[in-house]
Design an enzyme around this catalytic site. Sequence first.
Site, PDB file in Angstrom:
ATOM      1  N   HIS A 115      -1.787   3.367   6.590  1.00  0.00           N
ATOM      2  CA  HIS A 115      -2.691   2.251   6.900  1.00  0.00           C
ATOM      3  C   HIS A 115      -4.137   2.718   6.846  1.00  0.00           C
ATOM      4  O   HIS A 115      -4.983   2.081   6.215  1.00  0.00           O
ATOM      5  CB  HIS A 115      -2.364   1.695   8.286  1.00  0.00           C
ATOM      6  CG  HIS A 115      -3.245   0.573   8.711  1.00  0.00           C
ATOM      7  ND1 HIS A 115      -4.306   0.736   9.573  1.00  0.00           N
ATOM      8  CD2 HIS A 115      -3.249  -0.741   8.372  1.00  0.00           C
ATOM      9  CE1 HIS A 115      -4.911  -0.417   9.765  1.00  0.00           C
ATOM     10  NE2 HIS A 115      -4.291  -1.329   9.049  1.00  0.00           N
ATOM     11  N   TYR A 131       7.927   4.012   9.830  1.00  0.00           N
ATOM     12  CA  TYR A 131       8.304   2.596   9.815  1.00  0.00           C
ATOM     13  C   TYR A 131       8.664   2.069   8.428  1.00  0.00           C
ATOM     14  O   TYR A 131       9.003   0.902   8.292  1.00  0.00           O
ATOM     15  CB  TYR A 131       7.193   1.734  10.434  1.00  0.00           C
ATOM     16  CG  TYR A 131       5.823   1.921   9.812  1.00  0.00           C
ATOM     17  CD1 TYR A 131       5.437   1.214   8.680  1.00  0.00           C
ATOM     18  CD2 TYR A 131       4.907   2.808  10.375  1.00  0.00           C
ATOM     19  CE1 TYR A 131       4.187   1.383   8.115  1.00  0.00           C
ATOM     20  CE2 TYR A 131       3.641   2.988   9.810  1.00  0.00           C
ATOM     21  CZ  TYR A 131       3.288   2.274   8.695  1.00  0.00           C
ATOM     22  OH  TYR A 131       2.042   2.447   8.133  1.00  0.00           O
ATOM     23  N   ARG A 169       0.867  -1.187   0.000  1.00  0.00           N
ATOM     24  CA  ARG A 169       0.000   0.000   0.000  1.00  0.00           C
ATOM     25  C   ARG A 169       0.896   1.227   0.000  1.00  0.00           C
ATOM     26  O   ARG A 169       1.766   1.379   0.845  1.00  0.00           O
ATOM     27  CB  ARG A 169      -0.945  -0.005   1.205  1.00  0.00           C
ATOM     28  CG  ARG A 169      -0.260  -0.105   2.558  1.00  0.00           C
ATOM     29  CD  ARG A 169      -1.250   0.139   3.705  1.00  0.00           C
ATOM     30  NE  ARG A 169      -0.667  -0.229   4.984  1.00  0.00           N
ATOM     31  CZ  ARG A 169       0.172   0.520   5.687  1.00  0.00           C
ATOM     32  NH1 ARG A 169       0.536   1.706   5.211  1.00  0.00           N
ATOM     33  NH2 ARG A 169       0.663   0.108   6.832  1.00  0.00           N
TER      34      ARG A 169
END
Length: 347
Positions: A250, A260, A246
Amino acid sequence: MLQILNEEGEVVNEKAMPDLSDDELKELMRRMVYTRIWDQRALSLNRQGRLGFYAPVAGQEASMLASEFAMEDEDWLLPSYRDIPQLVFHGLPLTKAFLYSRGHFMGGQIPEGVNALMPQIIIAAQCTQCAGIALGLKKRGKKNVAFTYFGDGATSQGDFYEGLNFAGAYQAPAVFISQNNRFAISVPVEKQTASKTLAQKSVAAGIRGIQVDGMDPLAVYAATKEARENAVNGEGPTLIETLTYRYGPHTTAGDDPTRYRTEELDNEWEKKDPLIRFRKFLENKGLWSKEEEEKTVEQAKDDIKAALKEADNTPKQKVTDLIKIMSETLPYNLQEQLEEYTEKESK
């Protein structure tokens, strides 16, 4: 890993090529382009405060739409909160997708004739639901399949294992699709499991498992089509792991992927973009053009504008609306609340 198209849109596995007509190939591309535009618009609407909770899908179009493309209308779809595109192409009106994002109860009311449950928020809960629906289809002698989608993070949940085990034990016609976008919310898949792949988790349940290039729509379609045929023929369920990515956060609920994920990793996966790959493949076959793309983009924009207008004109949700649809016969405590809020709303 099953792959048919490489990053340049070249066929590298002729034997695995699915039997899709030129029109079907173009329709699959149309759906992918449509969804990319919808995704961009949804993020913009969210920033404007005109849309609520939203889980971006850019990068996962092949994983989502090519697998749904292998479904039949009478098959059952059990999506997660990210899998709204599959739900819409399975029959949910786009207006309801917007209402769902806004938290309006009408967004969760699936129209008659659309075989689907509303998006599941509880991680992996749809896996056990999928096993149950699949067993119901088997007991009724239906030649249909229950499909469910979930991320890599869901494979660490108990419901995932229970769903696979149940479906395997009863040889239920189910297809479990784990979209491995590598980070769940923020934890790398390597840190949440010692398994070399997610697909191999099928072994313990005694069912088939396959890992697929999730950026390759032809490979995703081929794997899903075969899994469906196996299920319909009484050969049991399949776990499909699609390796995908993606590009956005999120969800729009405060996630920051730069904390991250590295820029190098983002760049690496952008080169695997499913739209670019499939576009090259179709252009080489003379099936896709700039005009086709522009027409699809404009259609998506028009549909989104119309659906948004309809959502804006939908009566605002009231507390009494929610209470009335909770039970066919309201228990005394809800009846008391209904009376209380009816009085408040009348003022």
